[in-house]
Design an enzyme around this catalytic site. Structure first.
Site, short mmCIF file in Angstrom:
data_model
loop_
_atom_site.label_atom_id
_atom_site.label_comp_id
_atom_site.label_asym_id
_atom_site.label_seq_id
_atom_site.Cartn_x
_atom_site.Cartn_y
_atom_site.Cartn_z
CG HIS A 63 -7.71 0.64 10.66
ND1 HIS A 63 -6.89 -0.23 10.78
CD2 HIS A 63 -7.95 0.59 8.63
CE1 HIS A 63 -5.94 -0.41 10.51
NE2 HIS A 63 -6.50 0.05 8.99
CG ASP A 164 -2.58 -1.19 7.57
OD1 ASP A 164 -3.81 -0.57 7.81
OD2 ASP A 164 -2.32 -2.79 7.36
CD GLU A 194 -8.81 -2.56 8.20
OE1 GLU A 194 -9.44 -3.20 7.47
OE2 GLU A 194 -8.25 -3.03 9.01
CD GLU A 195 -5.55 -4.18 10.72
OE1 GLU A 195 -5.30 -4.92 9.84
OE2 GLU A 195 -4.73 -2.63 9.95
CG ASP A 217 -6.26 1.16 5.59
OD1 ASP A 217 -5.01 1.03 5.57
OD2 ASP A 217 -7.31 -0.03 5.98
CG HIS A 303 -1.25 -6.79 8.62
ND1 HIS A 303 -1.84 -7.61 8.27
CD2 HIS A 303 -1.35 -5.42 8.07
CE1 HIS A 303 -2.99 -6.71 8.48
NE2 HIS A 303 -2.89 -5.02 9.08
CO CO Z 1 -3.91 -4.28 8.00
ZN ZN Z 2 -5.36 -0.94 7.20
#
Ligand code: CO
Ligand code: ZN
Length: 332
Positions: A63, A164, A194-195, A217, A303
């Site tokens: 992503h 990420d 995606e998030e 990922d 994150h």
């Molecule tokens: Co993520």
């Molecule tokens: Zn991710």
């Protein structure tokens, strides 16, 4: 490859607003792919090769969106209130900086808290753009921002606010560059949103209708002081996902990946992740179902604004993908 990683992680593109990163990726993949297109949601799909003997239609997904924030309210003094886009945790915010897509920078401040030891909620935070009033405010309601942190090269370990999943994006681009022969039609999908709930890959998987699917990922690790109980660690090889919060990988795909890693002497780890999922879940559940798995890049502090990966894990992920895609696949 580090300069490609730096460019990818420093291009601001939160979920739904992936235009900038899509253009960066398009420039990289145009000379490597047989066909490049963008679908209705904004997924960039680069196809390489055609189905030959023993070949399949394969969908790989990484992503291109990243977590961020969205402005919800601007008060008369120009302070901006916001909501998270994706899985932003409040405790990673105070004192941080954000960059809006129009380039405006701001710092995240907090209200005076009754209990100074407690993490403020999003309602108790605001963005200070250094302006005096709403009239001077260069940001309006609905504007999006990403976290502002420069890429850091620690040598063996690399740090960024968007590993990420820009590291997965880098892995797919390098795989496309290195793969010289394959019996498969490989569709490299650089997916959006995606998030916020694996939305881009859901549409892309339906559109492509692949025979086999795989996401690339990041995953969590258990190798930091008093961290989560998890076997995966940094520097011990890419992780072959067995289970996460949204998917049980197809055991045939897990076997295929393990055999390839062992056959080519590539270090790997087996991943069992408690919470969270990836684009692989959307591929697995599209239409009548698709055998799907996921290759994970171990990552610390996912994150948070300083996500850390190991450079060898990244290289070994590419080597494993090239190995997987270069020969025929028989899932039995
Ligand atoms: Co993520
Ligand atoms: Zn991710």
């Amino acid at each position: 490859m580090k300069s490609l990683i730096q460019t990818l992680v420093e291009t601001p593109s939160p979920s739904g607003y992936e235009k900038q990163i899509r253009e960066v990726v398009r420039t990289e993949v145009l000379p490597l792919a047989d066909e490049v297109r963008v679908d209705n949601l904004g997924n960039l799909i680069a196809r390489k090769g055609q189905r030959g003997t023993g070949g399949h239609k394969i969908m790989l997904a990484a992503h291109i969106d990243e977590i961020g924030i969205i402005a919800t309210h601007i008060d008369e003094n120009g302070f901006v209130r916001f909501l998270p886009i994706g899985g932003v945790r409040p405790r990673t915010c105070p004192g941080g900086r954000v960059r809006f897509l129009n380039g405006t920078l701001g710092v995240i401040g907090t209200e005076r808290l009754k209990d100074a030891g407690k993490t403020p909620s999003f309602e108790q935070m605001f963005i200070d753009l250094g302006v005096e009033s709403r009239n001077d405010c260069p940001v309006k309601v609905g504007d999006m921002a990403v976290f502002e942190r420069p890429f850091v090269d620690l040598g063996q370990r690399l740090v960024s606010k968007a590993m990420d999943d820009r590291i997965g994006v880098a892995v797919l681009i390098e795989t496309m560059r290195q793969i010289s022969h394959s019996p498969h039609e490989i569709n490299f999908v650089f997916s959006v949103q995606e998030e916020v709930g694996i939305r881009g890959a859901t549409a892309a998987a339906y559109g492509l209708d692949p025979d086999i699917g795989m996401a690339v990922d990041v995953t969590l690790v258990g190798d930091t002081p008093n961290g989560v109980k998890m076997e995966v660690g940094l520097g011990k090889g890419p992780a072959i996902k067995v289970r996460d919060g949204g998917m049980l990988s197809d055991p045939r795909i897990v076997d295929w990946m393990v055999q390839a890693a062992e056959g080519a002497d590539i270090p790997y780890q087996l991943e069992v992740l408690e919470h969270g999922s990836t684009d692989a879940r959307a591929i697995q559940l599209t239409r009548a179902g698709v055998p799907a798995g996921c290759l994970s890049i171990p990552c610390r502090y996912v994150h948070a604004p300083s996500e850390m990966v190991d450079y060898d894990d990244v290289q070994n992920a590419i080597t494993l993908l090239v190995e997987l895609l270069s020969g025929p696949v028989d899932l039995g």
